[in-house]
Design a protein around this motif. Structure first.
Motif, PDB file in Angstrom:
ATOM      1  N   LEU A 160     -53.276 -54.077  47.731  1.00  0.00           N
ATOM      2  CA  LEU A 160     -54.699 -53.343  47.216  1.00  0.00           C
ATOM      3  C   LEU A 160     -55.723 -54.274  46.861  1.00  0.00           C
ATOM      4  N   ALA A 161     -55.336 -55.356  46.157  1.00  0.00           N
ATOM      5  CA  ALA A 161     -56.230 -56.507  45.634  1.00  0.00           C
ATOM      6  C   ALA A 161     -56.735 -57.326  46.580  1.00  0.00           C
ATOM      7  N   ASP A 162     -55.762 -57.484  47.684  1.00  0.00           N
ATOM      8  CA  ASP A 162     -55.984 -58.169  49.072  1.00  0.00           C
ATOM      9  C   ASP A 162     -56.929 -57.556  49.952  1.00  0.00           C
ATOM     10  N   LEU A 163     -56.910 -56.152  50.036  1.00  0.00           N
ATOM     11  CA  LEU A 163     -57.812 -55.337  50.707  1.00  0.00           C
ATOM     12  C   LEU A 163     -59.081 -55.379  49.997  1.00  0.00           C
ATOM     13  N   ALA A 164     -59.062 -55.455  48.772  1.00  0.00           N
ATOM     14  CA  ALA A 164     -60.381 -55.208  47.786  1.00  0.00           C
ATOM     15  C   ALA A 164     -61.172 -56.571  47.983  1.00  0.00           C
ATOM     16  N   LYS A 165     -60.725 -57.556  48.471  1.00  0.00           N
ATOM     17  CA  LYS A 165     -61.323 -59.148  48.626  1.00  0.00           C
ATOM     18  C   LYS A 165     -62.619 -58.655  49.773  1.00  0.00           C
ATOM     19  N   ASP A 166     -62.049 -58.046  50.872  1.00  0.00           N
ATOM     20  CA  ASP A 166     -63.220 -58.073  51.745  1.00  0.00           C
ATOM     21  C   ASP A 166     -63.706 -56.390  51.865  1.00  0.00           C
ATOM     22  N   ALA A 167     -62.955 -55.560  51.551  1.00  0.00           N
ATOM     23  CA  ALA A 167     -63.537 -53.889  51.455  1.00  0.00           C
ATOM     24  C   ALA A 167     -63.141 -53.348  50.338  1.00  0.00           C
ATOM     25  N   PRO A 168     -63.812 -53.528  49.239  1.00  0.00           N
ATOM     26  CA  PRO A 168     -63.553 -52.951  47.888  1.00  0.00           C
ATOM     27  C   PRO A 168     -63.712 -51.449  47.870  1.00  0.00           C
ATOM     28  N   VAL A 169     -64.617 -50.889  48.597  1.00  0.00           N
ATOM     29  CA  VAL A 169     -64.613 -49.704  48.492  1.00  0.00           C
ATOM     30  C   VAL A 169     -63.644 -48.848  49.553  1.00  0.00           C
ATOM     31  N   GLY A 170     -63.131 -49.473  50.646  1.00  0.00           N
ATOM     32  CA  GLY A 170     -61.779 -49.131  51.631  1.00  0.00           C
ATOM     33  C   GLY A 170     -60.704 -49.338  50.929  1.00  0.00           C
TER      34      GLY A 170
END
Length: 317
Positions: A160-170
């Motif tokens: 989830l931290a990796d996803l948040a780098k580009d899309a925090p809301v996503g």
């Protein structure tokens, strides 16, 4: 004595031989006499045809009888070998089945996602397609084939931290969907624990949305819609702007919902579960009046140039 002396009858019959167990001659109404060697193996009856012995002596059968018994022994050995091979193959197959069952009994993320969508989300959530899209895009490519309870909390956190780098809301939406699915799975008895529980929002705290488009942004948005190749997609976006309704409510609209300058969104399609009446300003009415009417859907699906009586995806455009 010859086999010729055996009399014919109206129907075929068999005659045995003393001292030659299993040897039979079958006499046909035509006078033909066929000798067979009959024996039992594993409760099954087998016949070994020795041939046509019309006109031959009983003595001539001695050698054939000896050969027949030898052939039986040979067949028995072959049968035993085949039985052994069959047992070994069945054991191998049984072991493979047990191994496969062990694999099949694992609750993988792929299986759980299907169960969650089919048994719960599609029946209880209007936004279930959003859940499916989140799972297909952000969860299953990474964890799909793994057992749900084998994935540790820190693995979810890192992903989830990796996803948040580009899309925090996503990333926050992905965590919410993941937690919802795992909570449902615990309640339904598919898993024992939710390893995504108490994971903090990877995208941080979200600010409430109170911003509106400026006049210049509205003009820019309107002009950009002209560049969309599909005119129906352009119409959807402009109606979202002009009516203030959600993209899914616009894209899934039916002609029966429109009457004059009013659009009535039924309760089963509104997010709050209540019927919603929307006044159509002239620009919105003009767009709706310009759409060709094909079937029940305001924005029908197209497949191979053919118009289907099904609305476009809620995520369109």
């Amino acid at each position: 004595m010859t086999l010729r002396k055996l009399k014919t009858e109206d129907k075929p019959y068999e005659q045995g031989f003393n001292g030659m167990r299993g040897l039979h001659v079958r006499v046909f109404p035509t006078g033909q006499k066929t000798v067979r060697f009959v024996y039992l193996e594993d409760g099954k009856r087998y016949r070994l045809v020795l041939g046509d012995y019309t006109g031959k002596n009983f003595a001539e059968l001695d050698g054939e009888y000896t050969l027949a018994k030898a052939e039986r022994v040979k067949k028995v050995n072959i049968v035993e070998e085949r039985k052994t091979a069959k047992i070994e193959e069945e054991n191998r197959q049984r072991a493979a089945v047990l191994e496969q069952e062990a694999q099949d009994n694992r609750m993988t993320f792929n299986k759980l996602a299907d169960l969650y969508i089919d048994l719960y989300a599609s029946k209880n959530k209007k936004s279930w397609r959003t859940d499916q899209r989140i799972l297909d895009r952000n969860i299953l490519p990474t964890f799909g084939s793994r057992s749900v309870e084998d994935v540790k909390r820190h693995e979810f956190t890192e992903h989830l931290a990796d996803l948040a780098k580009d899309a925090p809301v996503g990333a926050n939406r992905t965590l919410a969907c993941l937690r919802k699915m795992l909570n449902w799975a615990v309640d339904a008895g598919y898993i024992e624990n939710n390893n995504a529980a108490r994971i903090p929002a990877p995208g941080g705290k979200e600010a409430s949305k109170d911003r509106a488009l400026s006049k210049s942004e509205i003009k820019q948005f309107w002009k950009l819609c002209d560049k969309i190749q599909n005119p129906l997609h352009c119409a959807i976006l402009r109606l979202v702007l002009l009516t203030g309704q959600r993209p899914s409510e616009v894209s899934q609209a039916n002609w029966s919902e429109f009457k004059g300058t009013w659009w009535t969104i039924p309760a089963d399609r509104s997010k709050n579960g209540r019927e919603n009446r929307v006044y159509l300003i002239p620009q919105a009415k003009d767009i709706i009046d310009s759409i060709p009417r094909d079937g029940d859907c305001l924005f029908p699906q197209l497949r191979g140039g053919k118009v289907l009586n099904k609305p476009v995806s809620p995520s369109t455009p």
